[in-house]
Motif scaffolding. Structure first.
Motif, mmCIF file in Angstrom:
data_model
loop_
_atom_site.group_PDB
_atom_site.id
_atom_site.type_symbol
_atom_site.label_atom_id
_atom_site.label_comp_id
_atom_site.label_asym_id
_atom_site.label_seq_id
_atom_site.Cartn_x
_atom_site.Cartn_y
_atom_site.Cartn_z
ATOM 1 N N UNK A 147 -0.777 -10.289 -20.741
ATOM 2 C CA UNK A 147 -2.227 -10.171 -20.876
ATOM 3 C C UNK A 147 -2.885 -9.911 -19.529
ATOM 4 N N UNK A 148 -2.452 -10.659 -18.511
ATOM 5 C CA UNK A 148 -3.031 -10.492 -17.176
ATOM 6 C C UNK A 148 -2.682 -9.129 -16.590
ATOM 7 N N UNK A 149 -1.453 -8.680 -16.794
ATOM 8 C CA UNK A 149 -1.068 -7.370 -16.277
ATOM 9 C C UNK A 149 -1.831 -6.251 -16.978
ATOM 10 N N UNK A 150 -2.062 -6.413 -18.284
ATOM 11 C CA UNK A 150 -2.854 -5.409 -19.006
ATOM 12 C C UNK A 150 -4.278 -5.368 -18.475
ATOM 13 N N UNK A 151 -4.821 -6.541 -18.134
ATOM 14 C CA UNK A 151 -6.162 -6.587 -17.557
ATOM 15 C C UNK A 151 -6.215 -5.803 -16.245
ATOM 16 N N UNK A 152 -5.207 -6.014 -15.419
ATOM 17 C CA UNK A 152 -5.189 -5.312 -14.132
ATOM 18 C C UNK A 152 -5.075 -3.798 -14.342
#
Length: 317
Positions: A147-152
């Motif tokens: 989820x965090x990597x997709x946000x970035x």
């Protein structure tokens, strides 16, 4: 006198004992953070598919999420796991941030459901479009999570990554912080309806920010071809009166490359049978998205040999 054991007989007994141990070994399934979609779905998956090897123990292991599961599959610490198609594709190419190596020992089994990007704010918030997030605190997921990597990826593509304040907390905690006013927005990439988001919307009115137009204009889909357009219908969440135009990744079931091919074949036979899909729908809200016709959607990494056999039998290869 002690009884003498003939050497060939001893070797035969040893192999038989090893075979018994192999049949009794635990099948480890990588889930996700406690309370998250990955964890709940993996637990439902265990209930539905463990009958294909009843003499073995099946156990779901909680994890940090997609990236952690890829690492553990690649290293042989897990047998099966939930992963995002995007993370698997980038990981195999060695393009995941902070990952020194590629995950070449991971194989895909099939698509389970779509994981849609969802950006929520309080209904009373002045934020109505992405540019309003400049300078704002946005909960984007646990460090290293899919989820965090997709946000970035997304916020970098639309030119906002350096202009927001990313807060690395899971979405359950992030929704709590949103209610307390400690963050202005929460980012999720999960199947819908998400239980934590449903509960949060019941307690406090929320509003969704559309993401698709900015993603398309920025070239996001050309750079990351595993993402596809998605519309979340009205009334998916309490108080949601309009459709949400966004994009989605695909949540996959993956395995370590050397997992027994016959076990994988029988697991997929059980899971994608009509009875298996019905059982998943009964055990988890997102289980309703399991669809044999979409079983290969989003997959950009090699299939496991057992999965190749299964999908070829379905006429889909």
């Amino acid at each position: 006198m002690p009884r003498r054991v003939h050497f060939p007989t001893f070797i035969l007994l040893l192999f038989l004992m090893m075979g018994c141990d192999s049949q009794q070994q635990t099948i480890l399934i990588g889930g996700g953070p406690s309370g998250g979609t990955f964890q709940g779905y993996a637990e439902a998956l265990q209930e539905v598919t463990s009958t294909v090897a009843p003499k073995r123990q099946w156990r779901v292991e909680s994890s940090a999420g997609s990236i952690g599961n890829l690492e553990d599959l690649d290293a042989g610490r897990l047998d099966l796991a939930m992963v995002y198609a995007g993370d698997a594709w980038l990981g195999r190419r060695g393009q995941l941030p902070d990952e020194a190596s590629s995950f070449e020992n991971v194989r895909a089994l099939g698509r389970l459901y779509g994981a849609a990007a969802q950006l929520v704010v309080a209904e009373s918030s002045a934020i109505s479009q992405l540019s309003d997030l400049i300078g704002k605190r946005v909960a984007i997921g646990n460090p290293g999570s899919g989820t965090a990597l997709a946000a970035r990826r997304f916020f970098s593509s639309v030119g906002l990554w350096q202009r927001i304040v990313p807060i690395h907390v899971g979405f359950s905690m992030g929704l709590g912080e949103l209610e307390r006013g400690s963050v202005e927005a929460v980012w999720l990439v999960v199947g819908y309806p998400n239980r934590a988001l449903v509960t949060a919307a019941e307690n406090r009115p929320l509003r969704f920010i559309d993401l698709f137009s900015e993603a398309r204009e920025s070239g996001f889909f050309r750079q990351f071809p595993f993402y596809t357009e998605k519309i979340i219908p009205p009334a998916t969440y309490p108080g949601q009166v309009r459709r949400v135009w966004t994009f989605e990744d695909s949540a996959l079931l993956a395995a370590r490359a050397d997992l027994d091919a016959d076990l994988v074949y029988r697991l997929l036979q059980r899971l994608y049978a009509d009875a298996g899909m019905e059982a998943m729908a009964e055990r988890h809200p997102i289980g309703r998205q399991l669809d044999r016709r979409l079983g290969l959607n989003g997959i950009r990494i090699p299939l496991h040999p057992g999965a190749e056999r299964f999908w070829r039998g379905q006429g889909m290869l």
